[in-house]
Write an enzyme that holds these catalytic residues in place. Sequence first.
Site, PDB file in Angstrom:
ATOM      1  N   TYR A  98      -3.139  -8.758  15.248  1.00 12.92           N
ATOM      2  CA  TYR A  98      -2.893  -7.760  14.205  1.00 12.92           C
ATOM      3  C   TYR A  98      -3.905  -6.614  14.346  1.00 12.92           C
ATOM      4  O   TYR A  98      -3.523  -5.436  14.436  1.00 12.92           O
ATOM      5  CB  TYR A  98      -3.002  -8.413  12.810  1.00 12.92           C
ATOM      6  CG  TYR A  98      -3.075  -7.398  11.703  1.00 12.92           C
ATOM      7  CD1 TYR A  98      -1.988  -6.573  11.421  1.00 12.92           C
ATOM      8  CD2 TYR A  98      -4.237  -7.229  10.948  1.00 12.92           C
ATOM      9  CE1 TYR A  98      -2.065  -5.609  10.429  1.00 12.92           C
ATOM     10  CE2 TYR A  98      -4.317  -6.282   9.956  1.00 12.92           C
ATOM     11  CZ  TYR A  98      -3.226  -5.461   9.697  1.00 12.92           C
ATOM     12  OH  TYR A  98      -3.310  -4.503   8.728  1.00 12.92           O
TER      13      TYR A  98
ATOM     14  N   PHE B 170     -10.578  -1.960   4.099  1.00 14.67           N
ATOM     15  CA  PHE B 170     -11.168  -3.284   3.963  1.00 14.67           C
ATOM     16  C   PHE B 170     -10.179  -4.106   3.116  1.00 14.67           C
ATOM     17  O   PHE B 170      -8.996  -4.083   3.416  1.00 14.67           O
ATOM     18  CB  PHE B 170     -12.626  -3.172   3.498  1.00 14.67           C
ATOM     19  CG  PHE B 170     -13.495  -2.784   4.682  1.00 14.67           C
ATOM     20  CD1 PHE B 170     -13.327  -1.555   5.318  1.00 14.67           C
ATOM     21  CD2 PHE B 170     -14.391  -3.674   5.233  1.00 14.67           C
ATOM     22  CE1 PHE B 170     -14.041  -1.219   6.463  1.00 14.67           C
ATOM     23  CE2 PHE B 170     -15.118  -3.351   6.382  1.00 14.67           C
ATOM     24  CZ  PHE B 170     -14.939  -2.127   6.996  1.00 14.67           C
TER      25      PHE B 170
ATOM     26  N   ILE C 258       0.845  -1.205   0.000  1.00 17.10           N
ATOM     27  CA  ILE C 258       0.000   0.000   0.000  1.00 17.10           C
ATOM     28  C   ILE C 258       0.878   1.251   0.000  1.00 17.10           C
ATOM     29  O   ILE C 258       0.600   2.229  -0.684  1.00 17.10           O
ATOM     30  CB  ILE C 258      -0.987  -0.029   1.188  1.00 17.10           C
ATOM     31  CG1 ILE C 258      -1.776  -1.364   1.187  1.00 17.10           C
ATOM     32  CG2 ILE C 258      -1.969   1.148   1.097  1.00 17.10           C
ATOM     33  CD1 ILE C 258      -2.744  -1.553   2.337  1.00 17.10           C
TER      34      ILE C 258
END
Length: 329
Positions: free
Chosen positions: A141, A169, A12
């Site tokens: 996590y 998401f 990301i």
Amino acid sequence: MNVLVCGGAGYIGSHTVYELIEQGHSVVVADNLVKGHRAAVHREAKFYKGDLRDAEFLDKVFGENNIDAVIDFAAFSLVGESVTEPLKYFDNNVYGTIRLLEAMNRAGVKKIVFSSTAATYGEPESIPIVESDSTVPTNPYGESKLTVEKILKWSDNAYGIKYVALRYFNAAGAHISGEIGEDHDPESHLIPIILQTALGKRERIAIFGDDYPTPDGTCIRDYIHITDLADAHIKAIEKLFKDNTSAVYNLGNGKGFSVKEVVEEARRVTGREIKAVIEDRRPGDPSTLIASSEKAIKELGWQPRFNTLSQIIETAWRWHSSHPNGYEK
Ligand code: UFG
């Protein structure tokens, strides 16, 4: 603006760096390359190799660059591994961010966008999930990310560090150019595994359970394109500079697809057979996760552009088919 992207060599992070540069910002990347890839970092970004838990390293990065804002992606993110090695997750994800906030304080940098997750919610109480729903993570996590959100809240209160936490998401897809994409080791995510099967690198895809209370019995997820996620981070920075208030946002498309639907769409996009077999449920998987992103749409002015499953799988396929072994190691 001059933006420090921690974890900017990861999936990301690297896409956000591309988007920042495409939108005219200057970027400094800090990454320890434990999970990230040097080749994923845009050539116009200034790169520092080091760990957020190293205060001297961070002081050097802040000292040599006039940073306006920070985006923090640096974290471990394997849900299953976090259950067996929780301390590793709290050390990297929580302690690393504490060190980063301390360094920001020393450098007088007061704005941060934090990479959070839908895993902060745990088993959803209703669908679609809104930001005010209860947060009861079912794995370390998600707990580590929720813990950082709480640390951010109190750091705002005490030091005036303003933050936006973005709860993603299912991040998926790849940059439209096909130059960068998803390369995890080990790979655990659905779409890369399906596409590796299409490439013949795996014999088959195992569908984890077909007895969930969903129309076709397989789990439903909200897949959101990586470039749309990247864009939301830039909009979050802009918002911090505009109104200087902290906030939390979900990021998803608001549409769910079952595992079987994703496999079917991948067969269509790739034109390959893609053998799938049903296996047991994976422990800890909620049956359905769908975001309400209304708050982000309204307050950030964010609008997903790659918002169909076919666009998400097509861009991922462009990356996987041109880089069957991922980044050059
Ligand atoms: N799945 C399979 N077979 C596989 C891999 C996945 O059937 O080989 C299924 C999973 O059971 C799940 C769906 O495909 O139902 C998506 O699984 P992913 O592992 O791709 O993603 P998750 O929804 O488990 O996790 C994602 C992020 C996490 C984040 C979580 C938040 O990858 O980082 O969403 O809920 F924590």
